[in-house]
Design a protein around this motif. Structure first.
Motif, short mmCIF file in Angstrom:
data_model
loop_
_atom_site.label_atom_id
_atom_site.label_comp_id
_atom_site.label_asym_id
_atom_site.label_seq_id
_atom_site.Cartn_x
_atom_site.Cartn_y
_atom_site.Cartn_z
N CYS A 182 37.59 41.68 49.61
CA CYS A 182 38.09 40.31 49.73
C CYS A 182 36.93 39.33 49.93
O CYS A 182 36.90 38.27 49.31
CB CYS A 182 39.06 40.18 50.90
N GLU A 183 35.97 39.70 50.77
CA GLU A 183 34.83 38.83 51.01
C GLU A 183 34.00 38.64 49.75
O GLU A 183 33.48 37.55 49.49
CB GLU A 183 33.97 39.38 52.13
N ARG A 184 33.89 39.68 48.93
CA ARG A 184 33.13 39.56 47.69
C ARG A 184 33.81 38.61 46.71
O ARG A 184 33.16 37.77 46.09
CB ARG A 184 32.97 40.93 47.05
N VAL A 185 35.12 38.72 46.57
CA VAL A 185 35.86 37.83 45.67
C VAL A 185 35.80 36.39 46.17
O VAL A 185 35.52 35.46 45.40
CB VAL A 185 37.32 38.30 45.53
N ILE A 186 36.03 36.18 47.45
CA ILE A 186 36.00 34.84 48.01
C ILE A 186 34.60 34.24 47.88
O ILE A 186 34.44 33.06 47.55
CB ILE A 186 36.47 34.85 49.48
N ALA B 180 32.36 34.94 45.57
CA ALA B 180 32.13 34.59 44.16
C ALA B 180 32.83 33.29 43.80
O ALA B 180 32.25 32.43 43.11
CB ALA B 180 32.62 35.73 43.25
N ILE B 181 34.06 33.13 44.25
CA ILE B 181 34.79 31.89 43.98
C ILE B 181 34.06 30.71 44.60
O ILE B 181 33.90 29.65 43.98
CB ILE B 181 36.24 31.98 44.49
N ARG B 182 33.59 30.88 45.81
CA ARG B 182 32.90 29.79 46.48
C ARG B 182 31.59 29.43 45.77
O ARG B 182 31.32 28.26 45.49
CB ARG B 182 32.62 30.15 47.94
N ARG B 183 30.77 30.44 45.45
CA ARG B 183 29.48 30.18 44.82
C ARG B 183 29.61 29.60 43.42
O ARG B 183 28.89 28.68 43.04
CB ARG B 183 28.65 31.46 44.75
N GLU B 184 30.53 30.16 42.62
CA GLU B 184 30.61 29.78 41.22
C GLU B 184 31.45 28.54 40.97
O GLU B 184 31.27 27.88 39.96
CB GLU B 184 31.18 30.94 40.41
N VAL B 185 32.38 28.21 41.87
CA VAL B 185 33.30 27.10 41.61
C VAL B 185 33.30 26.08 42.74
O VAL B 185 32.96 24.92 42.54
CB VAL B 185 34.74 27.62 41.37
N LEU B 186 33.70 26.49 43.92
CA LEU B 186 33.98 25.53 44.98
C LEU B 186 32.74 24.80 45.50
O LEU B 186 32.85 23.68 45.99
CB LEU B 186 34.72 26.22 46.13
N ASP B 187 31.56 25.41 45.38
CA ASP B 187 30.34 24.72 45.78
C ASP B 187 29.91 23.66 44.77
O ASP B 187 29.03 22.87 45.03
CB ASP B 187 29.19 25.71 45.98
N ARG B 188 30.53 23.65 43.59
CA ARG B 188 30.12 22.74 42.52
C ARG B 188 31.16 21.69 42.18
O ARG B 188 30.90 20.82 41.36
CB ARG B 188 29.81 23.56 41.27
N ILE B 189 32.35 21.79 42.75
CA ILE B 189 33.43 20.86 42.44
C ILE B 189 33.98 20.30 43.74
O ILE B 189 34.21 21.04 44.70
CB ILE B 189 34.56 21.57 41.67
N LEU B 190 34.21 19.00 43.75
CA LEU B 190 34.83 18.37 44.91
C LEU B 190 36.34 18.47 44.73
O LEU B 190 36.91 17.90 43.80
CB LEU B 190 34.41 16.90 45.01
#
Length: 120
Positions: free
Chosen positions: A38-42, A44-54
């Motif tokens: 779960c931590e790996r998936v979360i 990846a989502i954070r690094r690849e998407v949520l850190d780059r989009i408001l």
């Protein structure tokens, strides 16, 4: 909220979340590796998407995560599947001829992620 079954989480810990109308879900017993997945998936989502989009609101978050999931299941290669996307049933065709092909770029999530394909 998903948490493990550690004894340090008391009833008062759960009561704080339940007071805010948040369901507290316990992880499966004797599943020590599940949290790591779960931590790996979360992550990846954070690094690849949520850190780059408001993210503006909850509806926007659902839209962004749905588009990212679509990208992961239809285009993104996975090591455990011989570099095939999750929903691919066979390896993509390999071009052996020397005919130059045009490279097509598709922007995903407003250009945060790019997908590349050859066209005929």
């Amino acid at each position: 909220m998903l948490r493990d079954r550690d004894r340090r989480y008391t009833d008062s810990f759960d009561a704080v979340f339940e007071a805010e109308d948040t369901d507290v879900l316990l992880s499966a017993p004797r599943a020590p590796r599940r949290n790591a997945h779960c931590e790996r998936v979360i992550g990846a989502i954070r690094r690849e998407v949520l850190d780059r989009i408001l993210i503006v609101n909850e509806a926007h978050a659902h839209q962004v995560l749905a588009e990212y999931r679509e990208h992961c299941t239809t285009h993104r290669p996975h090591r455990s599947r011989d570099q095939r996307p999750s929903e691919a049933r066979e390896q993509p065709a390999i071009w052996h001829d020397r005919v130059p092909r045009r490279l097509l770029r598709t922007r995903v999530l407003g250009g945060v992620i790019n997908e590349y394909r050859y066209t005929a």
